[in-house]
Design a protein around this motif. Structure first.
Motif, PDB file in Angstrom:
ATOM      1  N   THR A 132      -4.497  -4.820  -7.737  1.00  0.00           N
ATOM      2  CA  THR A 132      -3.090  -4.371  -7.408  1.00  0.00           C
ATOM      3  C   THR A 132      -1.938  -5.385  -7.751  1.00  0.00           C
ATOM      4  OG1 THR A 132      -4.341  -2.862  -5.794  1.00  0.00           O
ATOM      5  CG2 THR A 132      -1.812  -3.171  -5.660  1.00  0.00           C
ATOM      6  N   ASN A 133      -2.114  -6.269  -7.192  1.00  0.00           N
ATOM      7  CA  ASN A 133      -1.124  -7.410  -7.514  1.00  0.00           C
ATOM      8  C   ASN A 133      -0.876  -7.647  -8.858  1.00  0.00           C
ATOM      9  OD1 ASN A 133      -0.586 -10.698  -8.291  1.00  0.00           O
ATOM     10  ND2 ASN A 133       0.213  -9.991  -5.948  1.00  0.00           N
ATOM     11  N   LEU A 134      -1.739  -7.529  -9.825  1.00  0.00           N
ATOM     12  CA  LEU A 134      -1.238  -7.583 -11.347  1.00  0.00           C
ATOM     13  C   LEU A 134      -0.321  -6.669 -11.686  1.00  0.00           C
ATOM     14  CD1 LEU A 134      -4.821  -8.516 -12.657  1.00  0.00           C
ATOM     15  CD2 LEU A 134      -2.613  -9.892 -13.010  1.00  0.00           C
ATOM     16  N   LYS A 135      -0.181  -5.410 -11.075  1.00  0.00           N
ATOM     17  CA  LYS A 135       0.793  -4.363 -11.264  1.00  0.00           C
ATOM     18  C   LYS A 135       1.664  -4.054 -10.355  1.00  0.00           C
ATOM     19  CE  LYS A 135      -2.416  -1.638 -13.898  1.00  0.00           C
ATOM     20  NZ  LYS A 135      -2.962  -0.314 -14.375  1.00  0.00           N
ATOM     21  N   ALA A 136       1.777  -5.116  -9.219  1.00  0.00           N
ATOM     22  CA  ALA A 136       2.883  -4.994  -8.389  1.00  0.00           C
ATOM     23  C   ALA A 136       4.145  -5.202  -8.943  1.00  0.00           C
ATOM     24  CB  ALA A 136       2.530  -5.649  -7.187  1.00  0.00           C
ATOM     25  N   ALA A 137       5.422  -4.570  -8.238  1.00  0.00           N
ATOM     26  CA  ALA A 137       6.583  -5.002  -8.580  1.00  0.00           C
ATOM     27  C   ALA A 137       7.337  -6.138  -8.006  1.00  0.00           C
ATOM     28  CB  ALA A 137       7.635  -3.883  -8.480  1.00  0.00           C
ATOM     29  N   VAL A 138       6.649  -6.530  -6.908  1.00  0.00           N
ATOM     30  CA  VAL A 138       7.113  -7.737  -5.953  1.00  0.00           C
ATOM     31  C   VAL A 138       6.027  -8.617  -5.765  1.00  0.00           C
ATOM     32  CG1 VAL A 138       7.958  -8.434  -3.896  1.00  0.00           C
ATOM     33  CG2 VAL A 138       8.808  -6.426  -5.025  1.00  0.00           C
ATOM     34  N   SER A 139       6.163  -9.717  -6.354  1.00  0.00           N
ATOM     35  CA  SER A 139       4.839 -10.663  -6.319  1.00  0.00           C
ATOM     36  C   SER A 139       5.467 -12.072  -6.566  1.00  0.00           C
ATOM     37  CB  SER A 139       3.799 -10.434  -7.452  1.00  0.00           C
ATOM     38  OG  SER A 139       2.777 -11.198  -7.093  1.00  0.00           O
ATOM     39  N   ASN A 140       4.943 -13.099  -5.793  1.00  0.00           N
ATOM     40  CA  ASN A 140       5.431 -14.503  -6.151  1.00  0.00           C
ATOM     41  C   ASN A 140       4.686 -14.774  -7.518  1.00  0.00           C
ATOM     42  OD1 ASN A 140       4.860 -17.445  -6.170  1.00  0.00           O
ATOM     43  ND2 ASN A 140       5.741 -17.233  -3.800  1.00  0.00           N
ATOM     44  N   GLY A 141       5.395 -15.616  -8.144  1.00  0.00           N
ATOM     45  CA  GLY A 141       4.920 -16.108  -9.637  1.00  0.00           C
ATOM     46  C   GLY A 141       3.795 -16.990  -9.778  1.00  0.00           C
ATOM     47  N   LYS A 162      -6.828   1.560   2.991  1.00  0.00           N
ATOM     48  CA  LYS A 162      -5.621   1.935   3.332  1.00  0.00           C
ATOM     49  C   LYS A 162      -4.632   2.013   2.025  1.00  0.00           C
ATOM     50  CE  LYS A 162      -5.938   2.528   7.872  1.00  0.00           C
ATOM     51  NZ  LYS A 162      -5.574   3.883   8.514  1.00  0.00           N
ATOM     52  N   LEU A 163      -4.774   1.397   1.014  1.00  0.00           N
ATOM     53  CA  LEU A 163      -3.618   1.194   0.070  1.00  0.00           C
ATOM     54  C   LEU A 163      -4.117   1.774  -1.228  1.00  0.00           C
ATOM     55  CD1 LEU A 163      -1.961  -2.032   1.438  1.00  0.00           C
ATOM     56  CD2 LEU A 163      -1.024   0.210   1.325  1.00  0.00           C
ATOM     57  N   GLU A 164      -5.410   2.147  -1.450  1.00  0.00           N
ATOM     58  CA  GLU A 164      -6.023   2.376  -3.002  1.00  0.00           C
ATOM     59  C   GLU A 164      -5.160   3.455  -3.505  1.00  0.00           C
ATOM     60  OE1 GLU A 164     -10.150   3.698  -3.019  1.00  0.00           O
ATOM     61  OE2 GLU A 164      -9.870   4.423  -1.061  1.00  0.00           O
ATOM     62  N   ASN A 165      -4.676   4.357  -2.903  1.00  0.00           N
ATOM     63  CA  ASN A 165      -3.789   5.122  -3.536  1.00  0.00           C
ATOM     64  C   ASN A 165      -2.343   5.132  -3.580  1.00  0.00           C
ATOM     65  OD1 ASN A 165      -6.261   7.014  -3.865  1.00  0.00           O
ATOM     66  ND2 ASN A 165      -6.054   7.778  -1.873  1.00  0.00           N
ATOM     67  N   ALA A 166      -1.875   3.939  -3.075  1.00  0.00           N
ATOM     68  CA  ALA A 166      -0.521   3.357  -3.170  1.00  0.00           C
ATOM     69  C   ALA A 166       0.021   3.091  -4.802  1.00  0.00           C
ATOM     70  CB  ALA A 166      -0.319   2.272  -2.151  1.00  0.00           C
ATOM     71  N   ASP A 167       1.315   3.250  -4.740  1.00  0.00           N
ATOM     72  CA  ASP A 167       1.821   2.919  -6.025  1.00  0.00           C
ATOM     73  C   ASP A 167       2.142   1.429  -6.003  1.00  0.00           C
ATOM     74  OD1 ASP A 167       3.119   2.644  -8.492  1.00  0.00           O
ATOM     75  OD2 ASP A 167       5.039   4.023  -7.813  1.00  0.00           O
ATOM     76  N   PRO A 168       1.569   0.614  -7.035  1.00  0.00           N
ATOM     77  CA  PRO A 168       1.946  -0.771  -6.893  1.00  0.00           C
ATOM     78  C   PRO A 168       3.222  -1.099  -7.043  1.00  0.00           C
ATOM     79  CG  PRO A 168      -0.185  -0.061  -8.307  1.00  0.00           C
ATOM     80  CD  PRO A 168       0.380   1.200  -7.975  1.00  0.00           C
ATOM     81  N   LEU A 169       3.783  -0.344  -7.843  1.00  0.00           N
ATOM     82  CA  LEU A 169       5.378  -0.701  -7.974  1.00  0.00           C
ATOM     83  C   LEU A 169       6.266  -0.520  -6.886  1.00  0.00           C
ATOM     84  CD1 LEU A 169       5.967   1.019 -11.649  1.00  0.00           C
ATOM     85  CD2 LEU A 169       5.496  -1.243 -11.124  1.00  0.00           C
ATOM     86  N   GLU A 170       5.732   0.246  -5.757  1.00  0.00           N
ATOM     87  CA  GLU A 170       6.125   0.525  -4.609  1.00  0.00           C
ATOM     88  C   GLU A 170       5.510   0.158  -3.545  1.00  0.00           C
ATOM     89  OE1 GLU A 170       9.416   1.610  -3.769  1.00  0.00           O
ATOM     90  OE2 GLU A 170       9.828   1.633  -5.838  1.00  0.00           O
ATOM     91  N   LEU A 171       4.475  -0.690  -3.560  1.00  0.00           N
ATOM     92  CA  LEU A 171       3.674  -1.225  -2.410  1.00  0.00           C
ATOM     93  C   LEU A 171       4.570  -1.791  -1.478  1.00  0.00           C
ATOM     94  CD1 LEU A 171       0.795  -1.362  -1.715  1.00  0.00           C
ATOM     95  CD2 LEU A 171       0.763  -3.827  -2.775  1.00  0.00           C
ATOM     96  N   HIS A 172       5.419  -2.476  -1.789  1.00  0.00           N
ATOM     97  CA  HIS A 172       6.225  -3.427  -0.687  1.00  0.00           C
ATOM     98  C   HIS A 172       6.955  -2.516   0.195  1.00  0.00           C
ATOM     99  CE1 HIS A 172       8.671  -2.680  -4.224  1.00  0.00           C
ATOM    100  NE2 HIS A 172       9.972  -2.993  -3.583  1.00  0.00           N
ATOM    101  N   ASN A 173       7.142  -1.152  -0.364  1.00  0.00           N
ATOM    102  CA  ASN A 173       7.833  -0.105   0.348  1.00  0.00           C
ATOM    103  C   ASN A 173       7.171   0.840   1.039  1.00  0.00           C
ATOM    104  OD1 ASN A 173      10.780  -1.242  -0.126  1.00  0.00           O
ATOM    105  ND2 ASN A 173      10.626  -0.051  -1.845  1.00  0.00           N
ATOM    106  N   ASN A 174       5.846   0.936   1.090  1.00  0.00           N
ATOM    107  CA  ASN A 174       4.818   1.957   1.468  1.00  0.00           C
ATOM    108  C   ASN A 174       4.789   1.898   2.779  1.00  0.00           C
ATOM    109  OD1 ASN A 174       1.778   2.705   2.239  1.00  0.00           O
ATOM    110  ND2 ASN A 174       2.164   3.145   0.135  1.00  0.00           N
ATOM    111  N   ASP A 175       4.612   3.105   3.573  1.00  0.00           N
ATOM    112  CA  ASP A 175       4.689   3.425   4.849  1.00  0.00           C
ATOM    113  C   ASP A 175       3.458   2.573   5.748  1.00  0.00           C
ATOM    114  OD1 ASP A 175       6.936   4.968   4.820  1.00  0.00           O
ATOM    115  OD2 ASP A 175       5.772   6.670   5.048  1.00  0.00           O
ATOM    116  N   PHE A 176       2.757   2.131   4.968  1.00  0.00           N
ATOM    117  CA  PHE A 176       1.534   1.332   5.469  1.00  0.00           C
ATOM    118  C   PHE A 176       2.229   0.212   6.206  1.00  0.00           C
ATOM    119  CE2 PHE A 176      -0.979  -2.901   5.065  1.00  0.00           C
ATOM    120  CZ  PHE A 176      -1.985  -2.401   5.625  1.00  0.00           C
TER     121      PHE A 176
END
Length: 537
Positions: free
Chosen positions: A123-132, A190-204
């Motif tokens: 998921t991190n590899l496709k996330a929009a927000v991630s530390n370098g 809890k997060l396997e169906n979350a959009d990686p690009l919007e993971l940081h904004n997920n209701d989780f």
């Protein structure tokens, strides 16, 4: 894992503290004794969610709720097992085997397994927000690039067998285990169906399931959230049973109201005010913390911003600023000049590079040579709201005005990450980076960096040297690579280095007892502060 936890909230502190009032009980002398540990969030993120951990990771409420495979020491150089029980690296550095502890559980009682590790990395590899630091390490896993690009649904070099995770790398990553010591594991169930690009904004994140010594039990949007003991945590039970994290506008007022037990800052006005309060013990920490300007050069498609695209304009900006005067007036004893990613007093600093001496005459000549349009207003932005940072940017704007540049200085209205790398309505913006190591500073130049590719256009100029640095563990070799990198970054000037700052940690010594064995490191990174042994006095 570069931004500190600090922006202005519109909520008045008095209302916040009233909303966050907590029952107390009398101590033996008949006084009211508060058994809640208070920390604050003054963040650039929204205040209706727990902050996503793949960008910054060091806050007490983050490191005590979410864990990594390993727990680093204060220097971030050595690790001990956390979710993992052991690890082994092959002689060639290309195979890393990590064995996880048995019978781990999430705070909702569900099993925590190696599948959660696999899920988190994918998921991190496709996330929009991630530390370098994660991008730099995880893209070296065999098959990761193909997965990231979407040409495959699996990563060939990431294998799970029972409670063992095996990483097969395409090239050695010298700090791979240390990076795993920062990477927070998320719950797949809890997060396997979350959009990686919007993971940081997920209701989780409104009431997340955690795996640390605490769990989130209440979230009062815009005001506070509560952490209480996680009954499924298998480690030593903390002595402090409850943490209250308040969203507030003014940390000093919180301290004056005795509603602040731990705080870190490099803002001299805050340091001065907190030092006036006898309850607070100050601990200076020398860290790799950069303050610099980033130019919005071109987007990921290659579309350029003509205002700052010419390197002569960027050089003119840094030469127009009297960095030494700013450091001495605003950051006495805290700041050092910065000319590149390596500090001036480090053995790997390349003394042959330019020192960017203050030279307004040369700055103006460079602007004229580059054909700079002086009739155009330069958009200068910041996401900081402490008074010292405001004064800092006022000074920068003043110096730019002295060479004929009309400046529009403003604070971002949205969260910092979105404004810097998605909205991108600026020419130059002030940015901080509290770095895990030199790999992180230079990792921002990577063509694969999920954030910086949106303002640097995915340039590949640094990739080869960066990869050599990432793979190297030998001191002399690393120093040589770093010196080459410093030459390249001055040639291209994709970031404008200004200062490097120390940090100061404050603890409410009247209320909190911290073991003398605790050593504080970089407060923006996960490291062992032995929080389970902290207690109320």
């Amino acid at each position: 894992m570069k931004k500190r936890i600090a922006i202005l909230m519109v909520l008045l502190l008095s209302l916040t503290l009233a909303a966050c009032s907590t029952p107390t009980e009398p101590d033996p002398n008949g006084n009211q004794k508060d058994h809640v540990f208070y920390v604050t969030i003054l963040t650039g993120d929204t205040t209706d969610k727990f902050p996503h951990l793949w960008n910054n990771r060091g806050a007490i409420f983050q490191v005590t709720t979410f864990r990594s495979l390993f727990l680093p020491n204060a220097e971030l150089t050595e690790v001990k097992p956390d979710l993992a029980s052991s690890y082994e690296i092959s002689d060639d550095g290309l195979t890393v085997e990590v064995v996880m502890k048995d019978n781990l559980k999430w705070s909702d009682g569900q099993p925590l397994t190696a599948a959660d590790v696999e899920f988190s990395i994918k998921t991190n590899l496709k996330a929009a927000v991630s530390n370098g630091i994660y991008t730099n390490a995880f893209t070296k896993i065999e098959g990761a690039s193909a997965y990231k690009e979407g040409s495959t649904e699996s990563i060939s070099g990431l294998e799970v067998d029972g409670n063992k995770v095996t990483f097969t790398l395409t090239t050695p990553v010298g700090n791979f285990i240390q990076v795993l010591g920062q990477f927070a594991i998320y719950p797949k169930h809890k997060l396997e169906n979350a959009d990686p690009l919007e993971l940081h904004n997920n209701d989780f994140w409104k009431l997340p399931v955690s795996n640390g010594m605490y769990k989130v039990t209440e979230f009062n949007s815009g005001n506070y959230f509560i952490l209480e003991l996680n009954e499924h945590y298998e480690g030593t039970k903390p002595k402090i049973e409850k943490i209250q994290v308040n969203f507030i506008a003014d940390a000093i007022a919180a301290a004056q109201s005795n509603k602040l037990d731990f705080y870190n800052t490099n803002s001299t006005d805050q340091i001065s005010e907190l030092s006036k309060l006898s309850a607070y013990k100050a601990t200076p920490v020398d860290i790799l913390f950069y303050r610099y300007l980033i130019p919005n050069i071109k987007d990921a498609t290659g579309k350029v911003n003509p205002t700052v695209n010419d390197v002569r304009v960027r050089e003119a900006i840094i030469r127009a600023i009297d960095r030494k005067a700013i450091a001495e007036s605003l950051y006495p004893s805290l700041a050092a000049l910065s000319n590149a990613g390596v500090p001036l007093d480090h053995s790997a600093y390349n003394s042959s590079i330019d020192g960017y001496a203050y030279d307004p005459v040369k700055a103006k000549a460079l602007l004229e040579e580059a054909g700079f349009d002086f009739s155009k207003t330069l958009k200068l932005r910041m996401y900081h709201t402490d008074q010292t940072s405001i004064d800092f940017m006022d000074a920068v704007a003043y110096y730019l005005g002295e060479v004929g540049i009309t400046v529009d200085l403003a604070v971002f209205q949205g969260d910092a990450t979105s404004e810097l790398f998605q909205v991108r309505d600026y020419d130059f913006a002030l940015k901080n980076l509290s770095a895990f190591g030199f790999e992180e500073w230079y990792g921002e130049y990577a063509s694969t960096n999920a954030n910086f590719r949106n303002i640097l256009g995915g340039e590949t100029a640094f990739d080869e040297l960066r990869e050599r640095l990432n793979a190297s563990t030998e001191a002399a070799e690393r120093a040589g690579i770093l010196k080459e990198l410093q030459v390249l970054e001055q040639e291209l000037l994709y970031k404008l280095p200004l200062l490097q700052l120390k940090n100061v940690i404050f603890i409410n010594n009247d209320r909190i007892s911290v073991p003398s064995s605790v050593k504080f490191g970089n407060p923006w990174y996960n490291h062992d502060i032995q929080f389970e042994a902290w207690s109320f006095k």
